[in-house]
Structure formats: structure tokens, C-alpha cells
Design a protein around this motif. Sequence first.
Motif, PDB file in Angstrom:
ATOM      1  N   GLU A 156      15.755  11.841  -2.891  1.00 11.46           N
ATOM      2  CA  GLU A 156      15.681  11.547  -1.465  1.00 11.46           C
ATOM      3  C   GLU A 156      14.355  12.012  -0.886  1.00 11.46           C
ATOM      4  O   GLU A 156      14.273  12.422   0.276  1.00 11.46           O
ATOM      5  N   THR A 157      13.311  11.950  -1.697  1.00  7.14           N
ATOM      6  CA  THR A 157      11.963  12.279  -1.243  1.00  7.14           C
ATOM      7  C   THR A 157      11.026  11.135  -1.599  1.00  7.14           C
ATOM      8  O   THR A 157      11.337  10.289  -2.441  1.00  7.14           O
ATOM      9  N   LEU A 158       9.877  11.144  -0.964  1.00 10.26           N
ATOM     10  CA  LEU A 158       8.840  10.158  -1.249  1.00 10.26           C
ATOM     11  C   LEU A 158       7.624  10.895  -1.775  1.00 10.26           C
ATOM     12  O   LEU A 158       7.298  11.989  -1.311  1.00 10.26           O
ATOM     13  N   LYS A 159       6.951  10.277  -2.732  1.00  7.94           N
ATOM     14  CA  LYS A 159       5.760  10.881  -3.319  1.00  7.94           C
ATOM     15  C   LYS A 159       4.623   9.870  -3.348  1.00  7.94           C
ATOM     16  O   LYS A 159       4.848   8.679  -3.573  1.00  7.94           O
ATOM     17  N   TYR A 160       3.418  10.389  -3.165  1.00  6.15           N
ATOM     18  CA  TYR A 160       2.209   9.627  -3.404  1.00  6.15           C
ATOM     19  C   TYR A 160       1.531  10.330  -4.574  1.00  6.15           C
ATOM     20  O   TYR A 160       1.010  11.437  -4.419  1.00  6.15           O
ATOM     21  N   GLY A 161       1.624   9.740  -5.745  1.00  6.76           N
ATOM     22  CA  GLY A 161       1.163  10.424  -6.958  1.00  6.76           C
ATOM     23  C   GLY A 161       2.055  11.628  -7.203  1.00  6.76           C
ATOM     24  O   GLY A 161       3.272  11.512  -7.257  1.00  6.76           O
ATOM     25  N   GLU A 162       1.468  12.807  -7.285  1.00  8.43           N
ATOM     26  CA  GLU A 162       2.233  14.037  -7.473  1.00  8.43           C
ATOM     27  C   GLU A 162       2.542  14.735  -6.149  1.00  8.43           C
ATOM     28  O   GLU A 162       3.231  15.740  -6.120  1.00  8.43           O
ATOM     29  N   THR A 163       1.994  14.230  -5.057  1.00  9.22           N
ATOM     30  CA  THR A 163       2.151  14.877  -3.753  1.00  9.22           C
ATOM     31  C   THR A 163       3.387  14.359  -3.036  1.00  9.22           C
ATOM     32  O   THR A 163       3.546  13.152  -2.831  1.00  9.22           O
ATOM     33  N   GLU A 164       4.251  15.287  -2.653  1.00  8.45           N
ATOM     34  CA  GLU A 164       5.471  14.933  -1.925  1.00  8.45           C
ATOM     35  C   GLU A 164       5.156  14.810  -0.437  1.00  8.45           C
ATOM     36  O   GLU A 164       4.495  15.674   0.139  1.00  8.45           O
TER      37      GLU A 164
END
Length: 181
Positions: A156-164
Motif C-alpha cells: 500500500e505504498t508507492l515507490k519511484y525507484g528505491e524511494t518511497e
Amino acid sequence: MNKKAILAIVLAAVIIIGAGVGFTLNRNKIKDNTTTTQPVSVSQESTSQGDTTTENTETEKSSTTETTTEAKNPYPFLYQGYWYFYNDEATSAIAIQFSGDDDVNIAYFDEYNVMGEDPKYFKGDADYKIIDGKIVIDDLPDVAGIESFILDIDGETLKYGETELEHFDDLSLEHAYNHFN
């Protein structure tokens, strides 16, 4: 007026009221039969041990609307609040609010409004689509400095690459300011 006339009026009133009530009940019955609920499925288990018998009955009801919404939107957590995507190198942030119609509301914060004295930020919109657990956001406003990017859905999270991405219930310049200070 004589008694026969009064009796006829009362009888006519009772018949009219009865017909109205009957029509209303019949109309409600028809309306109940045309709801969008799917057939009820019942599963039943029986276990017998000696003299005791245990029965578990499970009833599931779901409407066509709920089923359609779940099929179209398997990630309901997306639509709660705002997702903040920070670019620490450029001292900028994009706050994203998803809507159910393949559209996102965008707020853009940069070093001029995060660190400066002008507490305004840019608002716009972009398009998105969900493909295989990824969210493709494109047609971002020019001020964002990028045309599109892809986010990964991880639980239930969103990530851009390794960054949450950070999640907040509201849209606020304060969230971006606190991130950079």
C-alpha cells in the motif's frame, strides 16, 4: 346528506386509499427486484462429533457497482490523500492526488516557493494508467520539468525507484517545507 351518501363517500375513500397503498407496495416490490445486487452465494459446513453438531454459514452479497469498482480499481488506497514525490537535488516536490477517472491532480513545489517567501504553489493535472502494478503518469504540466514518470505499487505504498513516496491526508506547502528543512 343522507346516510347512504356518506357511506358511499367513505367507501370510495377507503377503496382509493387501498388502491394507492397497493400500488405503492407493488412499485416498491418491483424496485427491489431490479436492484443491482448479484445472486447471494451461501456456503455451509457441517461437522458432527458425537452429539454435537456445528454449522458455519457464510453469506456473501456484493453489488454490480462494487464489483465493477473493484475490477476497475484494485488499489483503493491510492485515492486517499496525497502522495509526495520529492526531488532532493532540485529541491522540488510533486504532490499527487489520484481520481477515479484516470486523472491526477498535481501540485508542484520548488525551491522558490518552498524556501522563499511566496507560499504559493502550482496546481495542474496529468493523466495516469495502471499497468501490471505500475502507475504511468504522463502529460504533466510544463512547470514540473518532466513529461512523465513511472511509480511502482508496493503493498500500500508507492515507490519511484528505491524511494518511497510520502503520504499525507492533505495538500500543504508545509509538508514540502518540512521535508527540505
